[in-house]
Design a protein around this motif. Sequence first.
Motif, PDB file in Angstrom:
ATOM      1  N   GLU A  99      -7.680   3.456  -7.011  1.00 61.15           N
ATOM      2  CA  GLU A  99      -6.790   2.422  -7.518  1.00 61.15           C
ATOM      3  C   GLU A  99      -7.237   1.068  -6.974  1.00 61.15           C
ATOM      4  O   GLU A  99      -7.461   0.915  -5.775  1.00 61.15           O
ATOM      5  CB  GLU A  99      -5.346   2.691  -7.097  1.00 61.15           C
ATOM      6  CG  GLU A  99      -4.755   3.934  -7.719  1.00 61.15           C
ATOM      7  CD  GLU A  99      -3.291   4.110  -7.339  1.00 61.15           C
ATOM      8  OE1 GLU A  99      -2.602   3.097  -7.106  1.00 61.15           O
ATOM      9  OE2 GLU A  99      -2.849   5.268  -7.251  1.00 61.15           O
ATOM     10  N   TRP A 125      -5.939  -2.522  -6.597  1.00 62.27           N
ATOM     11  CA  TRP A 125      -4.788  -3.419  -6.616  1.00 62.27           C
ATOM     12  C   TRP A 125      -5.283  -4.849  -6.432  1.00 62.27           C
ATOM     13  O   TRP A 125      -5.944  -5.158  -5.431  1.00 62.27           O
ATOM     14  CB  TRP A 125      -3.803  -3.047  -5.499  1.00 62.27           C
ATOM     15  CG  TRP A 125      -3.085  -1.751  -5.753  1.00 62.27           C
ATOM     16  CD1 TRP A 125      -3.604  -0.487  -5.636  1.00 62.27           C
ATOM     17  CD2 TRP A 125      -1.731  -1.583  -6.157  1.00 62.27           C
ATOM     18  NE1 TRP A 125      -2.653   0.446  -5.940  1.00 62.27           N
ATOM     19  CE2 TRP A 125      -1.480  -0.195  -6.267  1.00 62.27           C
ATOM     20  CE3 TRP A 125      -0.691  -2.475  -6.426  1.00 62.27           C
ATOM     21  CZ2 TRP A 125      -0.249   0.316  -6.642  1.00 62.27           C
ATOM     22  CZ3 TRP A 125       0.543  -1.964  -6.793  1.00 62.27           C
ATOM     23  CH2 TRP A 125       0.757  -0.589  -6.897  1.00 62.27           C
ATOM     24  N   GLU A 132       6.199  -0.616  -5.117  1.00 60.17           N
ATOM     25  CA  GLU A 132       5.284   0.505  -4.902  1.00 60.17           C
ATOM     26  C   GLU A 132       4.178   0.102  -3.936  1.00 60.17           C
ATOM     27  O   GLU A 132       3.823   0.864  -3.026  1.00 60.17           O
ATOM     28  CB  GLU A 132       4.678   0.970  -6.228  1.00 60.17           C
ATOM     29  CG  GLU A 132       3.712   2.137  -6.047  1.00 60.17           C
ATOM     30  CD  GLU A 132       2.985   2.524  -7.320  1.00 60.17           C
ATOM     31  OE1 GLU A 132       2.056   3.342  -7.214  1.00 60.17           O
ATOM     32  OE2 GLU A 132       3.327   2.003  -8.405  1.00 60.17           O
ATOM     33  N   SER A 178       5.581   0.064  -0.481  1.00 55.32           N
ATOM     34  CA  SER A 178       5.871   1.403   0.039  1.00 55.32           C
ATOM     35  C   SER A 178       4.605   2.171   0.402  1.00 55.32           C
ATOM     36  O   SER A 178       4.643   3.080   1.239  1.00 55.32           O
ATOM     37  CB  SER A 178       6.678   2.209  -0.985  1.00 55.32           C
ATOM     38  OG  SER A 178       5.880   2.561  -2.104  1.00 55.32           O
ATOM     39  N   ARG A 179       3.489   1.775  -0.192  1.00 53.73           N
ATOM     40  CA  ARG A 179       2.234   2.474   0.081  1.00 53.73           C
ATOM     41  C   ARG A 179       1.388   1.770   1.133  1.00 53.73           C
ATOM     42  O   ARG A 179       0.248   2.147   1.370  1.00 53.73           O
ATOM     43  CB  ARG A 179       1.462   2.653  -1.228  1.00 53.73           C
ATOM     44  CG  ARG A 179       2.235   3.507  -2.236  1.00 53.73           C
ATOM     45  CD  ARG A 179       1.528   3.636  -3.563  1.00 53.73           C
ATOM     46  NE  ARG A 179       0.346   4.484  -3.469  1.00 53.73           N
ATOM     47  CZ  ARG A 179      -0.507   4.665  -4.481  1.00 53.73           C
ATOM     48  NH1 ARG A 179      -0.304   4.034  -5.626  1.00 53.73           N
ATOM     49  NH2 ARG A 179      -1.553   5.446  -4.332  1.00 53.73           N
ATOM     50  N   LEU A 191      -7.024   2.104  -3.092  1.00 56.87           N
ATOM     51  CA  LEU A 191      -6.351   3.317  -2.638  1.00 56.87           C
ATOM     52  C   LEU A 191      -7.036   4.537  -3.244  1.00 56.87           C
ATOM     53  O   LEU A 191      -7.177   4.638  -4.469  1.00 56.87           O
ATOM     54  CB  LEU A 191      -4.875   3.315  -3.038  1.00 56.87           C
ATOM     55  CG  LEU A 191      -3.947   2.378  -2.272  1.00 56.87           C
ATOM     56  CD1 LEU A 191      -2.552   2.398  -2.893  1.00 56.87           C
ATOM     57  CD2 LEU A 191      -3.863   2.782  -0.802  1.00 56.87           C
ATOM     58  N   GLY A 249      -4.400   8.586  -0.781  1.00 56.87           N
ATOM     59  CA  GLY A 249      -3.610   7.495  -0.228  1.00 56.87           C
ATOM     60  C   GLY A 249      -4.316   6.676   0.830  1.00 56.87           C
ATOM     61  O   GLY A 249      -3.740   5.715   1.347  1.00 56.87           O
ATOM     62  N   LEU A 265      -6.199   3.838   2.490  1.00 58.66           N
ATOM     63  CA  LEU A 265      -6.165   2.437   2.075  1.00 58.66           C
ATOM     64  C   LEU A 265      -7.351   1.669   2.641  1.00 58.66           C
ATOM     65  O   LEU A 265      -7.669   1.785   3.827  1.00 58.66           O
ATOM     66  CB  LEU A 265      -4.848   1.807   2.542  1.00 58.66           C
ATOM     67  CG  LEU A 265      -4.534   0.365   2.148  1.00 58.66           C
ATOM     68  CD1 LEU A 265      -3.006   0.169   2.100  1.00 58.66           C
ATOM     69  CD2 LEU A 265      -5.129  -0.653   3.123  1.00 58.66           C
TER      70      LEU A 265
END
Length: 208
Positions: A8, A10, A166, A169-170, A179, A183, A185
Motif C-alpha cells: 500500500e 499512502w 484508518e 489507526s495503522r 504498508l 502491516g 510500515l
Amino acid sequence: MARQPTLEFWYEFASSYSYLAAMRVEEAAAAAGVTVRWRPFLVGPLFASQGWTTSPFNLYPAKGKNMWRDVEREAARLGLPPLTRPAQFPQNSLSAVRAAVYGHDQDWLVPFSKAVFSASFAEGRSIAEPAAVVEILDSLGLDGTQTVRAAAGEANKTRLRVSVEEARSRGIYGAPTFLADDGELFWGNDRLEQALAWAVGDRPAGIR
C-alpha cells in the motif's frame, strides 16, 4: 498461481517526497513482482494531532532548506523535470485528494495522481483551487467539473475521513508511507526499496 504480494502506497499531494515516490513506485514494484495499491489521504490531521500547524519542513527552516535541495537532487537523479517549488508550501490538497479518493477504484487514479504531483512540483502550479483540479481531470479526458462536484459530496467526504482515521489507526504519521501485507510500515521515499523487499519476504537477518 500464487497471489502477488501487495504494497500500500499512502501519499499526500502536498508532500514533496510523495511526489518522488509516486514517480517511481510503479516501475520499482513491477520489477520486484509486487502489486501497488495507491492510497491518497490527508496528512494534515495527523500533523495536528502531534501539535503541528504546518509541515515540519516549515517549522524547522534548516530542515526545510535541505529538503528542497534533496528533492532537487533526487528529481534530477530520477530523470524528472527540474524541481519547481509551488508558491505555497504545503499546498492545500483537499480538492485534489477528494477527487483521488472518489476515483480510488478507477483506472484514472494513478495518471491523475501523477498529473497532480507534476503540476505542483514540476510546474510549480497551484493545485489548491477546485478549478485547477478540474483542469487536470479534463486533461485526462474526464469530465472534471462533474468529478469534482461528485467528489465534494457527503459520501465521498466521509470516505476521506475514514481513510484518515484508518491511516491513524495503522500507525501512519507522515507521507509517503508504505504498508506491506502484514502491516509492516516503512516511512519515506528512501524506504521504498526496503518496503518492496519486505513485501516479497526478503527480511534482514534477525528480523521477523
